[in-house]
Design an enzyme around this catalytic site. Structure first.
Site, PDB file in Angstrom:
ATOM      1  N   GLY A 247       0.273  79.952  29.248  1.00  0.00           N
ATOM      2  CA  GLY A 247       1.148  80.949  28.645  1.00  0.00           C
ATOM      3  C   GLY A 247       1.458  82.167  29.485  1.00  0.00           C
ATOM      4  N   PRO A 290      -2.246  76.441  32.605  1.00  0.00           N
ATOM      5  CA  PRO A 290      -0.897  76.976  32.773  1.00  0.00           C
ATOM      6  C   PRO A 290       0.101  75.906  33.183  1.00  0.00           C
ATOM      7  CG  PRO A 290      -2.272  77.554  34.646  1.00  0.00           C
ATOM      8  CD  PRO A 290      -3.168  76.847  33.678  1.00  0.00           C
ATOM      9  N   ARG A 329      17.423  75.882  28.280  1.00  0.00           N
ATOM     10  CA  ARG A 329      16.725  77.105  27.862  1.00  0.00           C
ATOM     11  C   ARG A 329      17.652  78.259  27.455  1.00  0.00           C
ATOM     12  NH1 ARG A 329      13.568  79.732  30.396  1.00  0.00           N
ATOM     13  NH2 ARG A 329      11.979  80.026  28.799  1.00  0.00           N
ATOM     14  N   CYS A 360      30.339  69.571  26.072  1.00  0.00           N
ATOM     15  CA  CYS A 360      31.306  69.916  25.041  1.00  0.00           C
ATOM     16  C   CYS A 360      30.627  70.773  23.971  1.00  0.00           C
ATOM     17  CB  CYS A 360      31.858  68.628  24.445  1.00  0.00           C
ATOM     18  SG  CYS A 360      33.267  68.948  23.427  1.00  0.00           S
TER      19      CYS A 360
HETATM   20  C1  LIG Z   1      -1.424  73.647  24.377  1.00  0.00           C
HETATM   21  C2  LIG Z   1      -0.606  74.185  25.484  1.00  0.00           C
HETATM   22  N1  LIG Z   1      -1.181  74.399  26.669  1.00  0.00           N
HETATM   23  C3  LIG Z   1      -0.489  74.874  27.715  1.00  0.00           C
HETATM   24  C4  LIG Z   1       0.857  75.170  27.612  1.00  0.00           C
HETATM   25  C5  LIG Z   1       1.548  75.686  28.801  1.00  0.00           C
HETATM   26  O1  LIG Z   1       2.165  76.891  28.607  1.00  0.00           O
HETATM   27  P1  LIG Z   1       2.850  77.649  29.799  1.00  0.00           P
HETATM   28  O2  LIG Z   1       3.842  76.725  30.413  1.00  0.00           O
HETATM   29  O3  LIG Z   1       3.512  78.798  29.153  1.00  0.00           O
HETATM   30  O4  LIG Z   1       1.797  78.058  30.748  1.00  0.00           O
HETATM   31  C6  LIG Z   1       1.496  74.986  26.381  1.00  0.00           C
HETATM   32  C7  LIG Z   1       2.912  75.361  26.188  1.00  0.00           C
HETATM   33  O5  LIG Z   1       3.197  76.432  25.626  1.00  0.00           O
HETATM   34  C8  LIG Z   1       0.747  74.483  25.286  1.00  0.00           C
HETATM   35  O6  LIG Z   1       1.323  74.265  24.107  1.00  0.00           O
HETATM   36  N1  LIG Z   2       9.759  74.824  26.385  1.00  0.00           N
HETATM   37  C1  LIG Z   2       9.489  76.222  26.250  1.00  0.00           C
HETATM   38  C2  LIG Z   2       8.046  76.529  26.179  1.00  0.00           C
HETATM   39  C3  LIG Z   2       7.280  75.668  25.247  1.00  0.00           C
HETATM   40  C4  LIG Z   2       5.918  75.607  25.742  1.00  0.00           C
HETATM   41  C5  LIG Z   2       5.148  74.456  25.201  1.00  0.00           C
HETATM   42  N2  LIG Z   2       4.315  74.778  24.057  1.00  0.00           N
HETATM   43  C6  LIG Z   2      10.216  77.021  27.294  1.00  0.00           C
HETATM   44  O1  LIG Z   2      11.057  76.524  27.958  1.00  0.00           O
HETATM   45  O2  LIG Z   2      10.012  78.181  27.455  1.00  0.00           O
END
Ligand SMILES: Cc1ncc(COP(=O)(O)O)c(C=O)c1O
Ligand SMILES: N[C@@H](CCCC[NH3+])C(=O)O
Length: 431
Positions: A247, A290, A329, A360
């Site tokens: 995160g 991450p 995104r 489209c």
């Molecule tokens: C359980 C879990 N671990 C790790 C991640 C990886 O998150 P990020 O890509 O923000 O580091 C996510 C996505 O939010 C997740 O749902």
């Molecule tokens: N897909 C999302 C984040 C989700 C992370 C997974 N739980 C993004 O593009 O920011």
């Protein structure tokens, strides 16, 4: 209108190699996902270094939902990091690319029976149980197979993380994990612990994605450790591992102010050590997983400018040969990106453009209002910071093929994903 010098709009990590892009476009075509292995390696090294400590084992896992190809899986296994997977498909791809299943952590809020069975058969190291029903289903599957499985339980510590609503994961109504505030939480943990075939090694949490406030991670750690103490005291169940999820926020535009991982992680580890000592928790292992912060800024997408349109309303569109099909995104989260014209890097900024894709869909805009030098048909456009949640979220909307991916490493480049053909798009259709 004040227009800043063009170069300052470009993410520093990629500026040095801007000259390469016309060669890549010629060789591989556009749109093209580009992944810079050198910067990825450096980030893996920084993360691993920052996790080193004298207190407990740590493991860096890569959240492969952010981007997963055979080549990425191969890099993960070569760099000795584990893989966070969320489906049997990700297990399959990771293993094909060379990741040892024993280094996988299997997440997901509705793992199908087939997926759990597949994970057990593949000998995935750790299954992160999402909820009480899943634990029950997993134990049945294990009983039938006569196997034992290492597991963690995903908890929702209820820590507020300031990020986009759709990518928050730990509010009280989150679909992920069991809440620490659930009045049955101790019963749930006790019954999972007592299953004969599940070895409950500890707990997991993940509070959301693209988080800039490092305090949120500290708060989550405090909550988790405090909860671990409660479980240990009330149930006499040892918590040997805590996985704190991923995160960490990254830079997309000047508004994003990521904290320095190399500075933060050693403090975080120290904090976890102090708190666990204070609470009397004997942690053997701490894991983080991450995704975005490991790969996002190693990735960029190269497009070719097509038509340019001035609307009667006064908007100037520059159309690209990709768009929401390779980068959903902006449409999904109002995400913002920076971009550059690699062949006009030294030209002064001329005008404000809206970069729109070819799908489209009026919402198919990759960048709203970007100041660029005069954009002309045939120019290349490089969008930065597309290494995560772009390829992995790509679609065939309008039967637009998913772009190719190329890896670069210094002067070297090699294709890792072929451009989809129209035949690929209909490969599973039956007439
Ligand atoms: C359980 C879990 N671990 C790790 C991640 C990886 O998150 P990020 O890509 O923000 O580091 C996510 C996505 O939010 C997740 O749902
Ligand atoms: N897909 C999302 C984040 C989700 C992370 C997974 N739980 C993004 O593009 O920011």
């Amino acid at each position: 209108m004040h227009l800043e010098p063009y170069q300052t709009k470009v993410n520093n990590e990629l500026v040095h190699s801007l000259h390469k892009y016309s060669d890549l476009a010629q060789q591989y075509g556009t749109p093209l996902y580009i992944f810079d292995e050198e910067s990825f390696r450096e980030r893996v090294y920084n993360f691993k270094n920052a996790l080193e400590n004298p207190y407990f084992e740590t493991e860096l896992l890569f959240a492969s939902k952010s981007v997963l190809t055979l080549a990425i899986a191969k890099l993960i296994s070569e760099y000795g990091i584990g893989q966070d997977v969320v489906s049997a498909g990700e297990i399959f791809t990771g293993k094909k690319g060379g990741v040892q299943p024993s280094k996988m952590y299997f997440h997901g809020n509705n793992k199908l029976d087939e997926e759990l069975a597949f994970a057990v058969d593949q000998e995935v190291g750790t299954i992160v149980i999402d909820n009480r029903m899943e634990a029950d289903r997993l134990n049945n599957i294990l009983e039938q197979k006569g196997k034992k499985q290492r597991a963690l339980l995903r908890l929702n510590p209820g820590v507020e993380a300031h990020t986009h609503e759709y990518i928050k994961t730990a509010n009280l109504d989150s679909k992920f994990g069991e809440s620490v505030f659930d009045e049955k939480i101790e019963d749930i943990i006790e019954s999972i612990y007592n299953y004969d075939n599940i070895d409950l090694a500890g707990l997991h949490c993940h509070i959301g994605s693209q988080i800039f406030d490092s305090e949120s991670f500290i708060k989550a750690a405090d909550e988790m450790l405090h909860f671990a103490q409660r479980i240990q005291t009330n149930l006499n169940i040892p918590i040997r591992e805590i996985n704190f999820g991923g995160g960490f926020g990254v830079y997309y535009t000047e508004e994003d102010k990521p904290f320095d991982i190399a500075e933060f992680l050693p403090n975080f580890i120290e904090h976890v050590h102090e708190k666990s000592t204070e609470y009397g928790i004997q942690l053997d292992k701490v894991t983080i997983e991450p995704g975005r912060s490991l790969v996002n800024n190693s990735g960029s997408t190269l497009y070719t400018i097509g038509d340019i349109k001035q609307t009667v309303g006064g908007k100037k569109y520059a159309f690209i040969d990709g768009g929401m099909t390779d980068n959903i995104r902006p449409a999904l989260y109002q995400a913002e990106y920076e971009a550059a014209l690699p062949n006009k890097i030294n030209e002064p900024v001329k005008e404000t453009y809206t970069i729109a894709g070819k799908a489209c869909e009026s919402g198919d805009v990759v960048i709203n209002n970007i100041d660029l030098p005069q954009v002309e048909t045939g120019d290349l456009l490089l969008v930065n910071g597309t290494g995560s949640y772009n390829y992995s979220m790509a679609s065939n909307y309008n039967h637009i093929p998913i772009p190719a991916m190329v890896h670069i490493d210094g002067e070297k480049s090699y294709l890792t994903v072929k451009r989809q053909s129209f035949e690929d798009i209909i490969a599973n259709n039956i007439l």
